[in-house]
Scaffold this motif. Structure first.
Motif, mmCIF file in Angstrom:
data_model
loop_
_atom_site.group_PDB
_atom_site.id
_atom_site.type_symbol
_atom_site.label_atom_id
_atom_site.label_comp_id
_atom_site.label_asym_id
_atom_site.label_seq_id
_atom_site.Cartn_x
_atom_site.Cartn_y
_atom_site.Cartn_z
ATOM 1 N N VAL A 82 2.930 -15.427 -5.039
ATOM 2 C CA VAL A 82 1.770 -14.232 -5.624
ATOM 3 C C VAL A 82 2.515 -13.313 -6.329
ATOM 4 C CG1 VAL A 82 0.034 -12.334 -5.307
ATOM 5 C CG2 VAL A 82 -0.083 -14.642 -3.809
ATOM 6 N N GLU A 83 3.566 -12.714 -5.817
ATOM 7 C CA GLU A 83 4.484 -11.916 -6.633
ATOM 8 C C GLU A 83 5.240 -12.475 -7.687
ATOM 9 O OE1 GLU A 83 6.623 -10.429 -3.304
ATOM 10 O OE2 GLU A 83 4.824 -9.151 -2.395
ATOM 11 N N THR A 134 2.812 -13.682 -10.367
ATOM 12 C CA THR A 134 2.194 -12.363 -11.130
ATOM 13 C C THR A 134 3.333 -11.967 -12.234
ATOM 14 O OG1 THR A 134 0.841 -12.048 -9.437
ATOM 15 C CG2 THR A 134 1.365 -10.012 -10.974
ATOM 16 N N PRO A 142 0.269 -6.930 -7.278
ATOM 17 C CA PRO A 142 -0.229 -7.400 -5.731
ATOM 18 C C PRO A 142 -0.518 -6.520 -4.761
ATOM 19 C CG PRO A 142 1.693 -8.536 -6.483
ATOM 20 C CD PRO A 142 1.557 -7.398 -7.480
ATOM 21 N N GLU A 198 -3.579 -10.236 -3.011
ATOM 22 C CA GLU A 198 -3.751 -10.838 -4.205
ATOM 23 C C GLU A 198 -3.469 -9.935 -5.314
ATOM 24 O OE1 GLU A 198 -8.181 -11.173 -3.765
ATOM 25 O OE2 GLU A 198 -8.265 -9.226 -5.029
ATOM 26 N N SER A 199 -3.241 -10.551 -6.496
ATOM 27 C CA SER A 199 -3.162 -10.008 -7.829
ATOM 28 C C SER A 199 -4.353 -10.365 -8.642
ATOM 29 C CB SER A 199 -1.661 -10.064 -8.566
ATOM 30 O OG SER A 199 -1.392 -11.472 -8.860
#
Length: 128
Positions: free
Chosen positions: A86-87, A90, A104, A113-114
């Motif tokens: 996720v990171e 993103t 995030p 989440e982001s």
């Protein structure tokens, strides 16, 4: 028992949308379907877990500047498997110039989440 087959999303630049989902989320695309009588084209994109997204375009679409906060489509949430992904994804999207909306973060209902806007202003959530 019913199950969701796919989600359809109208876009103005179907090739850019296809490339976006392939590049950042590993989607694979089927062949383009084109109906010249209706001036309609689409790609069916598949993700690793079997979920599918149909991106579509047609000549008579109207564009709106801000698609957030309206009735109807809200966002697409794509699971990438881990907090680290996720990171990483993103940050890659931000580095590539996409608008970062949030995260995030861990939401109140427990999702990590982001959220970003894709090239056409659609909200894309990136989650575990």
């Amino acid at each position: 028992m019913a199950s969701l087959n796919h989600v359809g999303l109208y876009v103005s630049d179907i090739e850019a949308a296809k490339s976006f989902f392939e590049t950042y989320f590993g989607a694979t695309s089927g062949a383009m379907y084109h109906n010249p009588k209706k001036s309609f084209s689409s790609y069916m994109l598949s993700f690793g877990d079997g979920t599918r997204l149909e991106i579509m375009t047609k000549h008579a679409l109207k564009d709106v500047e801000d698609r957030t906060g309206n009735y109807g489509y809200a966002h697409i949430s794509i699971s990438v498997g881990s907090r680290e992904r996720v990171e990483t994804i993103t940050q890659r999207l931000v580095d590539d110039g996409y608008r970062h909306l949030d995260g995030p973060r861990t939401t109140g209902d427990g999702y990590y989440e982001s959220a970003i806007l894709d090239m056409e202003g659609n909200v894309i959530e990136i989650t575990i």
